[in-house]
Scaffold this motif. Structure first.
Motif, PDB file in Angstrom:
ATOM      1  N   GLN A 171     -12.420 -10.812  -0.751  1.00 22.86           N
ATOM      2  CA  GLN A 171     -12.710 -10.025  -1.958  1.00 22.86           C
ATOM      3  C   GLN A 171     -11.809  -8.803  -2.041  1.00 22.86           C
ATOM      4  OE1 GLN A 171     -16.792  -8.924  -2.317  1.00 22.86           O
ATOM      5  NE2 GLN A 171     -17.508 -11.062  -2.301  1.00 22.86           N
ATOM      6  N   TYR A 172     -11.732  -8.117  -0.903  1.00 20.55           N
ATOM      7  CA  TYR A 172     -10.867  -6.933  -0.854  1.00 20.55           C
ATOM      8  C   TYR A 172      -9.427  -7.292  -1.178  1.00 20.55           C
ATOM      9  CZ  TYR A 172     -14.358  -3.747   1.120  1.00 20.55           C
ATOM     10  OH  TYR A 172     -15.441  -2.945   1.315  1.00 20.55           O
ATOM     11  N   ARG A 173      -9.006  -8.391  -0.555  1.00 12.43           N
ATOM     12  CA  ARG A 173      -7.619  -8.803  -0.751  1.00 12.43           C
ATOM     13  C   ARG A 173      -7.367  -9.074  -2.229  1.00 12.43           C
ATOM     14  NH1 ARG A 173      -5.858 -13.759   2.647  1.00 12.43           N
ATOM     15  NH2 ARG A 173      -6.510 -12.374   4.320  1.00 12.43           N
ATOM     16  N   ASN A 174      -8.253  -9.792  -2.848  1.00 17.18           N
ATOM     17  CA  ASN A 174      -8.119 -10.068  -4.280  1.00 17.18           C
ATOM     18  C   ASN A 174      -7.972  -8.785  -5.070  1.00 17.18           C
ATOM     19  OD1 ASN A 174      -8.052 -12.759  -4.380  1.00 17.18           O
ATOM     20  ND2 ASN A 174     -10.170 -13.071  -5.027  1.00 17.18           N
ATOM     21  N   GLN A 205       3.736 -12.488  -6.495  1.00 18.53           N
ATOM     22  CA  GLN A 205       3.275 -13.674  -7.224  1.00 18.53           C
ATOM     23  C   GLN A 205       1.874 -14.048  -6.770  1.00 18.53           C
ATOM     24  OE1 GLN A 205       6.392 -16.344  -6.111  1.00 18.53           O
ATOM     25  NE2 GLN A 205       7.890 -15.376  -7.487  1.00 18.53           N
ATOM     26  N   PHE A 206       1.080 -13.052  -6.461  1.00 13.05           N
ATOM     27  CA  PHE A 206      -0.239 -13.300  -5.911  1.00 13.05           C
ATOM     28  C   PHE A 206      -1.146 -13.967  -6.946  1.00 13.05           C
ATOM     29  CE2 PHE A 206      -4.614 -11.724  -5.138  1.00 13.05           C
ATOM     30  CZ  PHE A 206      -4.855 -12.402  -3.960  1.00 13.05           C
ATOM     31  N   GLU A 207      -1.755 -15.043  -6.492  1.00 11.50           N
ATOM     32  CA  GLU A 207      -2.776 -15.682  -7.323  1.00 11.50           C
ATOM     33  C   GLU A 207      -4.116 -15.440  -6.646  1.00 11.50           C
ATOM     34  OE1 GLU A 207      -2.450 -16.968 -10.217  1.00 11.50           O
ATOM     35  OE2 GLU A 207      -0.247 -16.808 -10.256  1.00 11.50           O
ATOM     36  N   PRO A 208      -5.048 -14.787  -7.287  1.00  6.76           N
ATOM     37  CA  PRO A 208      -6.317 -14.463  -6.642  1.00  6.76           C
ATOM     38  C   PRO A 208      -6.999 -15.707  -6.063  1.00  6.76           C
ATOM     39  CG  PRO A 208      -6.180 -13.462  -8.813  1.00  6.76           C
ATOM     40  CD  PRO A 208      -4.983 -14.345  -8.683  1.00  6.76           C
ATOM     41  N   ILE A 209      -7.622 -15.515  -4.935  1.00  9.26           N
ATOM     42  CA  ILE A 209      -8.340 -16.617  -4.311  1.00  9.26           C
ATOM     43  C   ILE A 209      -9.589 -16.888  -5.153  1.00  9.26           C
ATOM     44  CG2 ILE A 209      -9.483 -17.358  -2.188  1.00  9.26           C
ATOM     45  CD1 ILE A 209      -7.836 -14.928  -0.899  1.00  9.26           C
ATOM     46  N   LYS A 210      -9.713 -18.135  -5.540  1.00 14.66           N
ATOM     47  CA  LYS A 210     -10.882 -18.460  -6.355  1.00 14.66           C
ATOM     48  C   LYS A 210     -12.123 -18.497  -5.472  1.00 14.66           C
ATOM     49  CE  LYS A 210      -8.212 -20.543  -9.870  1.00 14.66           C
ATOM     50  NZ  LYS A 210      -7.091 -21.448  -9.693  1.00 14.66           N
ATOM     51  N   PHE A 266       0.821  -1.201   0.000  1.00 18.12           N
ATOM     52  CA  PHE A 266       0.000   0.000   0.000  1.00 18.12           C
ATOM     53  C   PHE A 266       0.859   1.258   0.000  1.00 18.12           C
ATOM     54  CE2 PHE A 266      -2.141   3.340   2.478  1.00 18.12           C
ATOM     55  CZ  PHE A 266      -3.183   3.598   1.606  1.00 18.12           C
ATOM     56  N   ARG A 267       1.867   1.241   0.879  1.00 13.38           N
ATOM     57  CA  ARG A 267       2.731   2.428   0.976  1.00 13.38           C
ATOM     58  C   ARG A 267       3.535   2.665  -0.290  1.00 13.38           C
ATOM     59  NH1 ARG A 267       3.804   4.960   5.663  1.00 13.38           N
ATOM     60  NH2 ARG A 267       2.770   4.188   7.545  1.00 13.38           N
ATOM     61  N   LEU A 268       3.896   1.575  -0.944  1.00 10.13           N
ATOM     62  CA  LEU A 268       4.677   1.722  -2.178  1.00 10.13           C
ATOM     63  C   LEU A 268       3.858   2.371  -3.281  1.00 10.13           C
ATOM     64  CD1 LEU A 268       6.639  -1.648  -2.390  1.00 10.13           C
ATOM     65  CD2 LEU A 268       7.595   0.622  -2.072  1.00 10.13           C
ATOM     66  N   THR A 269       2.568   2.040  -3.291  1.00 14.47           N
ATOM     67  CA  THR A 269       1.741   2.560  -4.377  1.00 14.47           C
ATOM     68  C   THR A 269       1.036   3.859  -4.000  1.00 14.47           C
ATOM     69  OG1 THR A 269      -0.020   1.135  -3.578  1.00 14.47           O
ATOM     70  CG2 THR A 269       1.298   0.304  -5.398  1.00 14.47           C
ATOM     71  N   LYS A 316      -4.214  -5.506  -8.038  1.00 14.99           N
ATOM     72  CA  LYS A 316      -3.834  -4.179  -8.526  1.00 14.99           C
ATOM     73  C   LYS A 316      -2.385  -3.857  -8.131  1.00 14.99           C
ATOM     74  CE  LYS A 316      -5.472   0.538  -8.117  1.00 14.99           C
ATOM     75  NZ  LYS A 316      -5.429   1.099  -6.778  1.00 14.99           N
ATOM     76  N   ALA A 317      -2.092  -4.139  -6.852  1.00 14.88           N
ATOM     77  CA  ALA A 317      -0.759  -3.821  -6.327  1.00 14.88           C
ATOM     78  C   ALA A 317       0.316  -4.599  -7.066  1.00 14.88           C
ATOM     79  CB  ALA A 317      -0.696  -4.118  -4.841  1.00 14.88           C
ATOM     80  N   LYS A 318       0.012  -5.862  -7.379  1.00 16.34           N
ATOM     81  CA  LYS A 318       0.970  -6.718  -8.055  1.00 16.34           C
ATOM     82  C   LYS A 318       1.447  -6.078  -9.354  1.00 16.34           C
ATOM     83  CE  LYS A 318       1.007 -11.235 -10.292  1.00 16.34           C
ATOM     84  NZ  LYS A 318       0.175 -12.441 -10.531  1.00 16.34           N
TER      85      LYS A 318
END
Lengths: 176, 335
Positions: free
Chosen positions: B298-301, B285-290, B191-194, B306-308
């Motif tokens: 949902q938020y995390r996804n 290397q985030f893979e969205p939670i199916k 978050f801070r990076l973006t 986006k952050a990735k």
């Protein structure tokens, strides 16, 4: 120095030396370098020659190298110059406190005036040349060099005292 | 000498920044001998002549005049002196390196020789001058000085030097693991990076140079544990109004460095939870939670996807700043 016996008592030399050591330590702590004296004399000399004969200094190697080392600033804008100004003020105050201020020509009891001033001027000249070769005098090379355990500084110090002991006998008439 | 050693020992002085007089073998010896002769003839050295002149000694003023003249002779005759002046340049060695003995042994020998010499010289002086120049008298001053010396000796012997003290402190794995440190989660870092408006963040990268040059986060600086003990890099840990986060591949390395920094008194230091390994796994290397079940997922996804992309872009555009700029400039000294 040790040869004049005055009414006012001098500080115990060992205590004075200890205090000088503490001063040196604080100098190294604050400014990262030791004390010096001959460097200021060099600065004054270079500044004097520069103002009298600027064409000469810009064409002579010694002054060119000096200017290169000191990056364009005036030779008088030098740490040691300010330090020596402080020494003069400090010594004057010290003389004032211990009532030792007067214009006086001192010499050994058996030396003639002429011998004393010729000795002083030749001694000065030798220090001028020697401190350039040794890259410092008793303050800059011996004292400060020893504090940081520099090989060169300690070597110079040993040479100074070896020289002094070796020559002392021949010039003893000047002092005793 | 002993004082300088003590200051270095207790971390008050960085000897790498202190001027060490250079060694030019022959010029040092010849110059010294000339000065010795000057001593005997002139009765002063430059320092004492300045003091004596300041209180009105005319012979000292003549001496100073002579020394100006001496420098002038050297300057004008420089071509003749130059080969001697520059011969046998040994660099800036320190005496114990030259003699190949330990620093402590040399200091001990020097102090011992000096004490013995002082004692005998004071005996001679007593004989010649018939005047008490006490060196060995048991007065208040001497006892005080001796006590001071002993105290210093005991302290140095019982206390390890500052660097080893801190390094030893973090040797204990359990202590390091349980030490309360402020942690930054991978999400917060992302978050801070973006985030453009957030408080300034400095990333202190403890990985090795090779990895760092391969990829690094924006606003990050390569840093080593040794840097912690050096003066210039330290300024960087003192910057106000910035948060600092220590990152390394694993959390233990981060913890060790952060604990040392905190113990040294630096503030606003955080570590990245789980290290960069974790950050890479969770964010880069985030893979969205199916089929996200909760609103959190949902938020995390949404955030991480986006952050990735954004952070990958930032890393790609980031030119590594290289190691913390070490302006390890020694003080310029000497005459």
């Amino acid at each position: 120095m040790g040869n004049d016996m005055k009414e006012t008592k001098y500080m115990n030399p060992y205590l004075a030396g200890f205090l000088l050591g503490l001063l040196l330590l604080m100098t190294i702590y604050i400014s990262g370098r030791g004390l010096g004296a001959s460097g200021a004399i060099k600065s004054f000399t270079v500044a004097a020659v520069e103002s009298i004969a600027p064409a000469h200094t810009s064409s002579t190697k010694f002054y060119q190298e000096y200017a290169k080392e000191h990056q364009g600033t005036s030779p008088l804008m030098n740490w040691l110059v300010f330090e020596v100004i402080g020494v003069v003020i400090g010594a004057f105050l010290s003389g004032l406190i211990s009532d030792r201020l007067d214009l006086k020509f001192e010499k050994g009891p058996n030396a003639t005036n002429r011998a004393r001033w010729i000795g002083a001027i030749i001694g000065g000249i030798l220090w001028g040349v020697g401190s350039q070769l040794g890259r410092g005098c008793t303050s800059g090379a011996a004292l400060s060099g020893m504090a940081v355990m520099s090989t060169g500084g300690i070597l110079t110090m040993m040479a100074i005292f070896a020289g002094a002991y070796a020559f002392a006998f021949f010039f003893r008439k000047l002092w005793i | 000498m002993v004082g300088v050693m003590a200051f270095v020992h207790f971390g008050l002085l960085d000897i790498n920044l202190v001027y060490i007089n250079p060694t030019f073998l022959w010029s040092a010896i010849v110059g010294g001998l000339i000065m010795g002769l000057g001593f005997v003839l002139g009765g002063f050295c430059p320092g004492t002549s300045v003091c004596a002149a300041a209180i009105g000694k005319i012979d000292a003023m003549i001496f100073i005049f002579g020394s100006f003249f001496g420098v002038l002779i050297f300057a004008e005759g420089y071509p003749a002196f130059e080969s001697l002046y520059k011969a046998a340049n040994l660099g800036n060695p320190r005496i114990f390196q030259t003699l190949n003995i330990s620093e402590n042994v040399f200091a001990f020998l020097t102090v011992f020789v000096a004490l013995v010499a002082f004692y005998f010289v004071s005996l001679i002086e007593k004989k010649v001058n018939k005047e008490e120049v006490s060196f060995f008298k048991l007065n208040k001053q001497n006892v005080l000085m001796a006590c001071f010396g002993c105290l210093l000796l005991i302290l140095s012997l019982t206390m390890t030097d500052r660097k080893s003290f801190f390094l030893k402190l973090v040797e204990d794995e359990n202590f390091v693991k349980n030490y309360p440190l402020e942690e930054m989660t991978p999400d917060e870092l992302a978050f801070r990076l973006t985030c453009q408006k957030c408080e300034q963040l400095r990333i202190i990268d403890l990985r090795n140079a090779e990895e760092y040059n391969k990829w690094s986060l924006p606003n990050s600086t390569l840093f080593t544990v040794d840097n912690l003990f050096e003066k210039e890099p330290n300024l960087f840990l003192k910057l106000k109004r910035t948060k600092r986060v220590f990152v390394a591949d694993d959390e233990m390395t981060e913890r060790k460095a952060a604990i040392m920094a905190l113990k040294m008194g630096y503030k606003e230091i955080k570590i990245l939870k789980g290290g960069l390994d974790n950050f890479t796994k969770e964010i880069l290397q985030f893979e969205p939670i199916k089929e996200p079940k909760t609103i959190d997922e949902q938020y995390r996804n949404r955030f991480r996807t986006k952050a990735k992309i954004e952070i990958a872009e930032l890393i790609k555009n980031n030119k590594p700043q290289g190691p913390v700029e070490k302006k390890q400039k020694r003080a310029l000294g000497g005459c």
